[in-house]
Design a protein around this motif. Structure first.
Motif, PDB file in Angstrom:
ATOM      1  N   GLN A   1      38.299  48.608  32.598  1.00  9.95           N
ATOM      2  CA  GLN A   1      38.791  47.303  32.155  1.00  9.95           C
ATOM      3  C   GLN A   1      39.645  47.381  30.897  1.00  9.95           C
ATOM      4  OE1 GLN A   1      35.636  44.804  30.822  1.00  9.95           O
ATOM      5  NE2 GLN A   1      36.959  43.098  30.242  1.00  9.95           N
ATOM      6  N   THR A   2      39.139  47.996  29.837  1.00  4.70           N
ATOM      7  CA  THR A   2      39.810  47.897  28.542  1.00  4.70           C
ATOM      8  C   THR A   2      40.213  49.251  27.965  1.00  4.70           C
ATOM      9  OG1 THR A   2      37.741  47.998  27.274  1.00  4.70           O
ATOM     10  CG2 THR A   2      38.499  45.818  27.983  1.00  4.70           C
ATOM     11  N   TRP A   3      40.292  50.265  28.766  1.00  4.35           N
ATOM     12  CA  TRP A   3      40.681  51.583  28.281  1.00  4.35           C
ATOM     13  C   TRP A   3      42.104  51.537  27.725  1.00  4.35           C
ATOM     14  CZ3 TRP A   3      43.309  55.782  31.403  1.00  4.35           C
ATOM     15  CH2 TRP A   3      43.387  56.973  30.671  1.00  4.35           C
ATOM     16  N   THR A   4      42.294  52.110  26.533  1.00  3.24           N
ATOM     17  CA  THR A   4      43.597  52.043  25.872  1.00  3.24           C
ATOM     18  C   THR A   4      44.568  53.122  26.335  1.00  3.24           C
ATOM     19  OG1 THR A   4      42.928  53.503  24.057  1.00  3.24           O
ATOM     20  CG2 THR A   4      42.484  51.139  23.796  1.00  3.24           C
ATOM     21  N   GLY A   5      44.078  54.100  27.082  1.00  2.00           N
ATOM     22  CA  GLY A   5      44.922  55.208  27.516  1.00  2.00           C
ATOM     23  C   GLY A   5      44.644  56.493  26.764  1.00  2.00           C
ATOM     24  N   GLU A   6      43.900  56.427  25.676  1.00  2.00           N
ATOM     25  CA  GLU A   6      43.543  57.629  24.932  1.00  2.00           C
ATOM     26  C   GLU A   6      42.262  58.225  25.492  1.00  2.00           C
ATOM     27  OE1 GLU A   6      44.328  57.856  20.525  1.00  2.00           O
ATOM     28  OE2 GLU A   6      44.004  55.701  20.739  1.00  2.00           O
ATOM     29  N   ARG A   7      42.167  59.566  25.440  1.00  2.00           N
ATOM     30  CA  ARG A   7      40.906  60.211  25.780  1.00  2.00           C
ATOM     31  C   ARG A   7      39.947  60.029  24.616  1.00  2.00           C
ATOM     32  NH1 ARG A   7      39.811  65.710  27.866  1.00  2.00           N
ATOM     33  NH2 ARG A   7      38.034  64.622  28.742  1.00  2.00           N
ATOM     34  N   GLU A   8      38.713  59.753  24.931  1.00  2.00           N
ATOM     35  CA  GLU A   8      37.710  59.472  23.907  1.00  2.00           C
ATOM     36  C   GLU A   8      37.636  60.593  22.873  1.00  2.00           C
ATOM     37  OE1 GLU A   8      33.170  57.833  23.915  1.00  2.00           O
ATOM     38  OE2 GLU A   8      33.674  59.438  25.316  1.00  2.00           O
ATOM     39  N   LYS A   9      37.706  61.836  23.325  1.00  2.00           N
ATOM     40  CA  LYS A   9      37.527  62.973  22.430  1.00  2.00           C
ATOM     41  C   LYS A   9      38.618  63.044  21.363  1.00  2.00           C
ATOM     42  CE  LYS A   9      36.823  67.994  22.555  1.00  2.00           C
ATOM     43  NZ  LYS A   9      35.566  67.969  21.823  1.00  2.00           N
ATOM     44  N   HIS A  10      39.801  62.553  21.681  1.00  5.22           N
ATOM     45  CA  HIS A  10      40.931  62.714  20.774  1.00  5.22           C
ATOM     46  C   HIS A  10      41.296  61.420  20.045  1.00  5.22           C
ATOM     47  CE1 HIS A  10      41.377  66.617  22.587  1.00  5.22           C
ATOM     48  NE2 HIS A  10      41.601  66.085  23.772  1.00  5.22           N
ATOM     49  N   ALA A  11      40.595  60.339  20.315  1.00  2.00           N
ATOM     50  CA  ALA A  11      40.945  59.055  19.719  1.00  2.00           C
ATOM     51  C   ALA A  11      40.464  58.973  18.272  1.00  2.00           C
ATOM     52  CB  ALA A  11      40.332  57.928  20.534  1.00  2.00           C
ATOM     53  N   ALA A  12      41.288  58.362  17.424  1.00  2.00           N
ATOM     54  CA  ALA A  12      40.898  58.176  16.031  1.00  2.00           C
ATOM     55  C   ALA A  12      39.835  57.090  15.906  1.00  2.00           C
ATOM     56  CB  ALA A  12      42.123  57.813  15.199  1.00  2.00           C
ATOM     57  N   GLY A  13      39.899  56.102  16.773  1.00  2.00           N
ATOM     58  CA  GLY A  13      38.912  55.018  16.795  1.00  2.00           C
ATOM     59  C   GLY A  13      38.424  54.791  18.204  1.00  2.00           C
TER      60      GLY A  13
END
Length: 470
Positions: free
Chosen positions: A94-106
């Motif tokens: 639903q709300t995934w921003t496109g970043e992989r969780e492991k590499h996201a700053a937030g």
């Protein structure tokens, strides 16, 4: 009458038994099943030379091209094709921003998002799929506006919605109560990842404070009772609302027992387990380290035996891989809580399960067809998949049940460069995989064209009583 293809010389394996017979394919569907002499003439005849012809595997639980997986649709479905999997159901977050969780700053999650947009995003990325694919919509925020989308999802061919009770996308029982009520009105299926978040978080924080981050400590942070507690709450809400409930990746005897208690005749409460919970134990964390890390954790040998018993009596009725692609380097962490969850097994699930269930435990090949082909197709509204019947899609696997081979991660088509089954000797090997009458894999190589895979516009499934597999 001349058809496109005749497949002869083998044994057909269905959910109901086996027969020395062949099949004829025309326009991507099975046109005739019978003795070779009774088949119509064909433009092309394939002699499978004594091997088994079984329906293509329907994997109802895969992660491809999403926040937790580095596979593209091309690499993920190539792994599927090499493993005899002809249909997969992926997740539209639903709300995934496109970043992989492991590499996201937030956080990679927003507070709101439309499910229709999530479905559109996934379909736009799937143009290189080799096998057919469907989608589960996945709710990741306490956002009640999505309830108004449920009817539209059915129009889009998405007839199941997934929820979590854990992680930072875990939802409350109150939210599930309202969501399940609306799903029941549309006759859609609720999938739930069930672990009690407060228990898992408390035990994880205790390990962090003590510095016990080795992979062997991981199962104690997400115990079987945390899975069973959350599952009990979720199925209670499902029964109260009359909602179809599907428990994903059931890992423990404790959780399966909760499903069993709630099941009644099995019409509205169903459950899945995964090959790794049936073939591996928590000893893998000492042997493989964090490479074997997934959620829920691997359990004991007694749990694996119990899961087979729950498959036999119908409490659990399907197998899904929960395929997630990561690299060995990403898994090489000092503390388990820094490791991405998930293991890859689309390419290995059929031979591994054949070896474990049929060769080692004496189950019938038909039982495997029910668990991996017919039951997932019926559960998720795919009437032309998972079966060898006239009118069904010509999705089939040429399978050698006596060939032995050693699993080697170097053969992965997935972007994952390791396997939790690396080095395992198995009996049973996929020789060819066909999707709608076209060969997409043969002799360990991809021979189909990326883009052959089609979107599965699923029907609202009609659930009846569920028997077991023996």
């Amino acid at each position: 009458m001349t058809v496109d293809l005749a497949v002869v010389g083998g044994t057909l394996a269905t959910a109901d038994g086996t027969a020395e017979a062949g099949l004829a394919v025309d326009d991507g569907r099975i046109a005739v099943i019978g003795c070779e002499r009774d088949l119509p003439s064909a433009d092309r005849t394939v002699d499978v030379d004594g091997k088994v012809v079984m329906p293509g595997v329907v994997d109802p639980h895969v992660h491809v091209d999403g926040f937790n997986s580095i596979d593209t649709y091309e690499t993920g479905t190539a792994a599927a094709a090499l493993g005899g999997v002809t249909s997969v159901i992926n997740f539209a977050w639903q709300t995934w921003t496109g970043e992989r969780e492991k590499h996201a700053a937030g956080s990679v999650w927003a507070d709101t998002g439309a499910l229709r947009d999530a479905v559109a995003r996934q379909r736009a990325k799937a143009s290189d799929a080799l096998v057919d694919y469907g989608l589960h919509a996945t709710v990741t925020a306490d956002d009640r506006s999505v309830f108004d989308e449920f009817a539209e999802l059915a129009d889009l061919g998405v007839t199941s919605v997934k929820f979590f009770t854990a992680y930072d996308i875990g939802l409350s029982n109150g939210f599930l109560r309202l969501a399940f009520e609306r799903l029941a009105e549309e006759d859609l299926v609720a999938l739930v990842h069930t672990e009690d978040a407060s228990v898992c978080e408390a035990l994880t924080e205790r390990q962090r404070a003590a510095g016990t981050g080795e992979p062997t400590a991981y199962p104690a942070a997400r115990p079987d009772y945390a899975e069973a507690m959350a599952l009990s709450d979720a199925v209670t809400v499902a029964r109260e609302t009359g909602c179809k409930y599907y428990g994903v990746h059931t890992s423990s005897a404790a959780a399966a027992a909760e499903l069993d208690d709630a099941r009644d005749d099995g019409s509205l409460i169903r459950g899945e387990t995964c090959p790794h919970y049936l073939t591996l134990t928590d000893e893998a964390y000492a042997e493989q380290g964090a490479r074997a890390l997934q959620s829920p954790p691997l359990r004991s040998a007694d749990d694996a035996d119990a899961l087979f018993e729950f498959l036999a009596d119908g409490t659990l009725s399907t197998l899904g891989t929960d395929h997630v692609a990561s690299t060995a380097a990403e898994k090489a962490v000092e503390h388990w809580w820094d490791c991405p969850f998930g293991v890859n097994s689309l390419q290995t699930s059929l031979p591994v399960m054949h070896d474990e269930a049929v060769v080692e435990r004496g189950w019938s090949l038909s039982a495997l067809v029910r668990l991996m082909c017919r039951n997932p197709a019926e559960t998720f509204g795919l009437p032309r998949k998972g079966r060898l019947e006239v009118g069904a899609d010509a999705d089939f696997v040429v399978f050698d049940p006596v060939a032995t081979h050693r699993i080697d991660a170097a053969d992965n088509a997935s972007r994952a460069d390791y396997s939790v089954y690396d080095g395992r000797e198995v009996t049973g090997q996929v020789a060819e995989t066909w999707v709608r009458g076209e060969r997409v894999a043969a002799d360990g190589e991809i021979v189909g064209e990326p883009g052959h895979g089609a979107y599965l516009h699923r029907e609202v499934p009609d659930w009846g009583p569920r028997g077991g597999c023996v």
